[in-house]
Design an enzyme around this catalytic site. Structure first.
Site, PDB file in Angstrom:
ATOM      1  N   GLY A   9       2.053   2.300  10.613  1.00 15.00           N
ATOM      2  CA  GLY A   9       2.946   3.431  10.399  1.00 15.00           C
ATOM      3  C   GLY A   9       3.607   3.937  11.673  1.00 15.00           C
ATOM      4  CG  ASN A  49      -1.748   1.208   1.380  1.00 18.12           C
ATOM      5  OD1 ASN A  49      -1.915   1.969   0.427  1.00 18.12           O
ATOM      6  ND2 ASN A  49      -2.297   1.426   2.560  1.00 18.12           N
ATOM      7  CD1 TRP A  50       3.371   0.966  -2.781  1.00 18.62           C
ATOM      8  CD2 TRP A  50       3.322   1.985  -4.776  1.00 18.62           C
ATOM      9  NE1 TRP A  50       4.002   0.150  -3.691  1.00 18.62           N
ATOM     10  CE2 TRP A  50       3.990   0.739  -4.919  1.00 18.62           C
ATOM     11  CE3 TRP A  50       3.158   2.793  -5.915  1.00 18.62           C
ATOM     12  CZ2 TRP A  50       4.497   0.308  -6.152  1.00 18.62           C
ATOM     13  CZ3 TRP A  50       3.670   2.359  -7.132  1.00 18.62           C
ATOM     14  CH2 TRP A  50       4.329   1.132  -7.251  1.00 18.62           C
ATOM     15  CD  GLU A  75      -3.655  -2.884   7.394  1.00 17.33           C
ATOM     16  OE1 GLU A  75      -2.492  -2.930   6.995  1.00 17.33           O
ATOM     17  OE2 GLU A  75      -4.460  -2.037   7.000  1.00 17.33           O
ATOM     18  CG  HIS A 112      -5.824   1.535   4.949  1.00 17.26           C
ATOM     19  ND1 HIS A 112      -5.416   2.523   5.803  1.00 17.26           N
ATOM     20  CD2 HIS A 112      -4.765   0.693   4.808  1.00 17.26           C
ATOM     21  CE1 HIS A 112      -4.159   2.292   6.162  1.00 17.26           C
ATOM     22  NE2 HIS A 112      -3.735   1.188   5.564  1.00 17.26           N
ATOM     23  CD  GLU A 117      -3.083   5.289   6.621  1.00 17.13           C
ATOM     24  OE1 GLU A 117      -3.024   5.339   5.376  1.00 17.13           O
ATOM     25  OE2 GLU A 117      -2.189   4.792   7.325  1.00 17.13           O
ATOM     26  N   GLY A 163       2.685  -1.202   4.310  1.00 24.29           N
ATOM     27  CA  GLY A 163       2.646   0.221   3.957  1.00 24.29           C
ATOM     28  C   GLY A 163       4.045   0.742   3.705  1.00 24.29           C
ATOM     29  N   GLY A 164       4.627   1.402   4.708  1.00 21.34           N
ATOM     30  CA  GLY A 164       5.926   2.060   4.555  1.00 21.34           C
ATOM     31  C   GLY A 164       6.986   1.195   3.892  1.00 21.34           C
TER      32      GLY A 164
HETATM   33  C1  PEP Z   1      -0.852  -0.106   5.815  1.00 17.14           C
HETATM   34  O1  PEP Z   1      -0.789   0.944   5.193  1.00 17.14           O
HETATM   35  O2  PEP Z   1      -1.797  -0.873   5.629  1.00 17.14           O
HETATM   36  C2  PEP Z   1       0.200  -0.429   6.771  1.00 17.14           C
HETATM   37  C3  PEP Z   1       0.132  -1.557   7.431  1.00 17.14           C
HETATM   38  O3  PEP Z   1       1.207   0.499   6.929  1.00 17.14           O
HETATM   39  P1  PEP Z   1       2.609   0.258   7.663  1.00 17.14           P
HETATM   40  O4  PEP Z   1       3.183  -1.041   7.115  1.00 17.14           O
HETATM   41  O5  PEP Z   1       3.446   1.436   7.278  1.00 17.14           O
HETATM   42  O6  PEP Z   1       2.361   0.166   9.115  1.00 17.14           O
END
Ligand code: PEP
Length: 260
Positions: A177, A11-12, A171, A99, A101, A238-239
């Site tokens: 993040g 996930n960018w 998650e 998600h 966010e 994500g990151g």
């Molecule tokens: C995500 O964006 O779904 C995620 C898990 O981000 P990160 O890996 O940066 O925690």
């Protein structure tokens, strides 16, 4: 890992220029070579404006591309939204739904997310339903109840025959993040609980077939331990997915679980 094929998503979020997105996709494809896609499903989730550029780069069918969101409506006066049909037209095969966010940052409700998921699957996309508790909910001892409700309502009205198009990403919001990761055993316990809830909502064979991936600060250094858990079928990254080399290491970790 049981017979479920591992799945790793990148996930960018709202990162990359068009050129960076193309270069990142190219680096992932070239770095993967030919073998890995055989052992693991991979999906890149770039920002909407770069979807076509990334699907052009990806070209072959071995790495999928997905939308970070999908509209709960098929078309019409919904400024700023992107329909499932548009995602398909841009070459996508998947969409993220719920998600954190969007769920927590933008206040999307379980009801809206259920409509989004249904739009995605009825149009022929695969949907990854993201669920997870906040830190406050965790500290109040409500994690299981919160996640169970998100899964139940997210899948409301979805027949067992459509579950093949659905995966779930657990998650924990406090781990996204932040650099904090759930302990592998805690992730396993929640995944196991989600699978038990799916069994109650559907039936055992259906529940067994659904891929439940973990997301929340997964990186090359912790991927092995998390993916080694029997009910963890891969990850939503994500990151760490913004670095092709690290992302490929994470894919390797997931792929090696299917081989063990
Ligand atoms: C995500 O964006 O779904 C995620 C898990 O981000 P990160 O890996 O940066 O925690």
């Amino acid at each position: 890992m049981p017979s479920r094929r591992p799945l790793v998503g990148g996930n960018w979020k709202m990162n990359t220029t068009r050129t960076e997105a193309e270069m990142l996709a190219k680096a992932v494809i070239e770095g993967l070579g030919k073998e890995l896609p055989e052992a693991c499903d991979i999906c890149l989730f770039p920002p909407f404006p770069w979807l076509s550029a990334v699907t052009d780069r990806v070209g072959s069918a071995s790495v999928a591309v997905g939308g970070q969101d999908v509209s709960d409506h098929p078309d019409g006066a919904f400024t700023g939204q992107t329909s499932a049909a548009m995602l398909l037209d841009a070459g996508c095969r998947m969409a993220l739904v719920g998600h954190s966010e969007r769920r927590h940052g933008l206040g999307e409700s379980d009801l809206v997310l259920n409509d989004k998921l249904k739009q995605a699957i009825s149009s022929g996309l695969e949907a990854m339903l993201c669920v997870g508790e906040t830190l406050a909910e965790r500290e109040a001892g409500q994690s299981e109840e919160v996640v169970a409700k998100q899964v139940k309502q997210g899948l409301s009205g979805v027949p067992a025959t459509d579950l093949g198009q659905i995966s779930i990403a657990y998650e924990p919001v406090w781990a996204i993040g932040t650099g904090r990761t759930a302990a592998a055993e805690d992730a396993q316990a929640m995944h196991c609980r989600i699978r038990a809830d799916l069994e109650n909502q559907y039936d055992a064979p259906s529940a067994k077939g659904v891929r439940i991936v973990y997301g929340g600060s997964v990186k090359p250094s912790n991927a092995d331990a998390i993916f080694a858990q029997p009910d963890v079928d891969g990850g939503l990254i994500g990151g760490a997915s913004l670095d092709a080399e690290g992302f490929i290491e994470i894919i390797r970790a997931a792929a090696s679980m299917s081989a063990s």
